[in-house]
Design an enzyme around this catalytic site. Structure first.
Site, short mmCIF file in Angstrom:
data_model
loop_
_atom_site.label_atom_id
_atom_site.label_comp_id
_atom_site.label_asym_id
_atom_site.label_seq_id
_atom_site.Cartn_x
_atom_site.Cartn_y
_atom_site.Cartn_z
N HIS A 37 -6.37 5.86 41.34
CA HIS A 37 -5.83 4.49 41.36
C HIS A 37 -5.38 4.08 39.97
O HIS A 37 -4.32 3.45 39.80
CB HIS A 37 -6.92 3.51 41.82
N GLN A 61 -7.30 -0.37 60.19
CA GLN A 61 -6.96 1.05 60.07
C GLN A 61 -8.14 1.97 60.30
O GLN A 61 -8.02 3.19 60.14
CB GLN A 61 -6.27 1.33 58.73
N GLY A 147 -0.43 7.05 46.15
CA GLY A 147 -0.76 8.41 45.76
C GLY A 147 -0.29 9.42 46.80
O GLY A 147 -0.29 9.14 48.00
N LYS A 149 -1.85 12.04 47.62
CA LYS A 149 -2.95 12.65 48.37
C LYS A 149 -2.83 12.24 49.84
O LYS A 149 -3.03 13.05 50.74
CB LYS A 149 -4.31 12.25 47.82
N VAL A 176 -4.43 13.10 41.70
CA VAL A 176 -5.27 13.24 40.50
C VAL A 176 -6.55 13.96 40.93
O VAL A 176 -7.16 13.60 41.94
CB VAL A 176 -5.58 11.87 39.88
N MET A 184 -9.31 13.35 43.83
CA MET A 184 -10.09 12.11 43.73
C MET A 184 -9.91 11.27 44.99
O MET A 184 -8.81 11.15 45.52
CB MET A 184 -9.68 11.32 42.50
N SER A 186 -12.08 7.77 47.12
CA SER A 186 -13.24 6.87 47.19
C SER A 186 -14.31 7.48 48.08
O SER A 186 -15.51 7.25 47.88
CB SER A 186 -12.82 5.51 47.73
O1 PAF Z 1 -4.53 4.17 50.85
C1 PAF Z 1 -5.22 3.15 51.00
O2 PAF Z 1 -6.14 2.85 50.23
C2 PAF Z 1 -4.96 2.24 52.19
O3 PAF Z 1 -4.57 2.96 53.30
C3 PAF Z 1 -3.93 1.12 51.89
C4 PAF Z 1 -2.56 1.69 51.57
C5 PAF Z 1 -4.42 0.29 50.71
C6 PAF Z 1 -3.81 0.20 53.11
O4 PAF Z 1 -5.01 -0.39 53.44
#
Ligand code: PAF
Length: 282
Positions: A37, A61, A147, A149, A176, A184, A186
């Site tokens: 990020h 999502q 990104g 990824k 990254v 990388m 979360s």
């Molecule tokens: O990649 C993410 O972290 C999420 O899918 C996003 C693009 C912030 C949408 O919630």
């Protein structure tokens, strides 16, 4: 750095900035920030006058039984990473403001969302495009950075922006990696120390396929075997998919060539990790 929670305040800020002719770049995130990020934020800083990032764990999502509740959250840590990476505004709305009672509008990119993560996570991309569309309408950026990824996500967002004439420049940024090669994410926070080592099988599989491709193997069936053999060395790893696709259309290919995307999704324990590489590119 300022934290904005209100949608109206964010829109007022962006309207004022735009009317002063200032360029806004935007890095949408779900927080629990890492150096991937930060690389997007630093590039955003270089490209524009104002850098906005959003921190919003988007409920639409996540499928039933997925990790919405467990998704790691740490606002204080996020603030210091964002500030150190040149962010001016963190937009952190409440879910009840983004999806108030009576909410019923969704954005659906039809074909590009069918394979890969779309096949194993039904409804996931509908949630992503919906929230990204809403965030774009609120933040009103000139540029948005994502990104590579999440390669399919990037392709889907590019399609949405083009199809809906959103007039926002979408920039994809390289994956990254940790020093040992793990991409990388979360979600790496879910891994135990043993699983953290096991997770390296994704990068090893990508590297093994790249080596085989470079030595002339173009048959996808053989290249897939190479990837699966590498992953199967880790007994706890369960392959969700190992697909070879055209990097633009995401259509499956049977013969690899420059521009073929190898995309992996692998479960290590309960953690689902994704990674990818484009054959014939650095
Ligand atoms: O990649 C993410 O972290 C999420 O899918 C996003 C693009 C912030 C949408 O919630």
């Amino acid at each position: 750095m300022r934290i904005i929670e209100s949608i109206q305040e964010m829109q007022a800020f962006s309207n004022a900035a735009r009317s002063e002719g200032r360029r806004i770049s935007f890095v949408p995130t779900m927080g629990y920030l890492h150096q991937g990020h930060a690389s997007l934020m630093r590039e955003a800083r270089r490209l524009s006058d104002i850098v906005v990032t959003s921190i919003f764990v988007n409920p639409t999502q996540f499928g039933a039984g997925e990790d919405f509740d467990a998704y790691p959250r740490d606002m204080e840590r996020d603030k210091s990473i964002a500030e150190a990476s040149g962010v001016d505004i963190i937009f952190a709305p409440k879910a009840s403001a983004m999806y108030p009672r009576g909410y019923e509008t969704y954005v659906d990119v039809e074909r590009l969302t069918l394979p890969l993560c779309g096949a194993s996570r039904p409804g996931h991309f509908r949630g992503v495009t919906t929230v990204v569309c809403k965030l774009f309408n609120i933040v009103m950026p000139h540029i948005a950075l994502f990104g590579e990824k999440d390669f399919q996500q990037l392709a889907v967002i590019r399609r949405m922006v083009e199809d809906l004439n959103m007039g926002i420049e979408i920039l994809g940024m390289p994956i990254v990696r940790e020093e040992d090669g793990l991409a990388m994410s979360s979600r790496n926070a879910y891994l135990s120390p043993v699983q953290r080592q096991e997770a390296l099988c994704l990068k090893r599989a990508l590297d093994a396929v790249r080596t085989s491709y470079m030595s002339g193997e173009l048959r996808v069936a053989a290249l897939r075997e190479t990837a699966l053999a590498e992953i199967s060395k880790v007994s706890s790893a369960v392959v969700d998919y190992a697909e070879f696709c055209d990097k633009h259309t995401l259509d499956e290919v049977l013969t690899a060539g420059a521009g073929t995307l190898l995309a992996l999704a692998v479960r290590i324990g309960t953690t689902r990790l994704i990674d990818n590489t484009i054959l014939g590119e650095e």
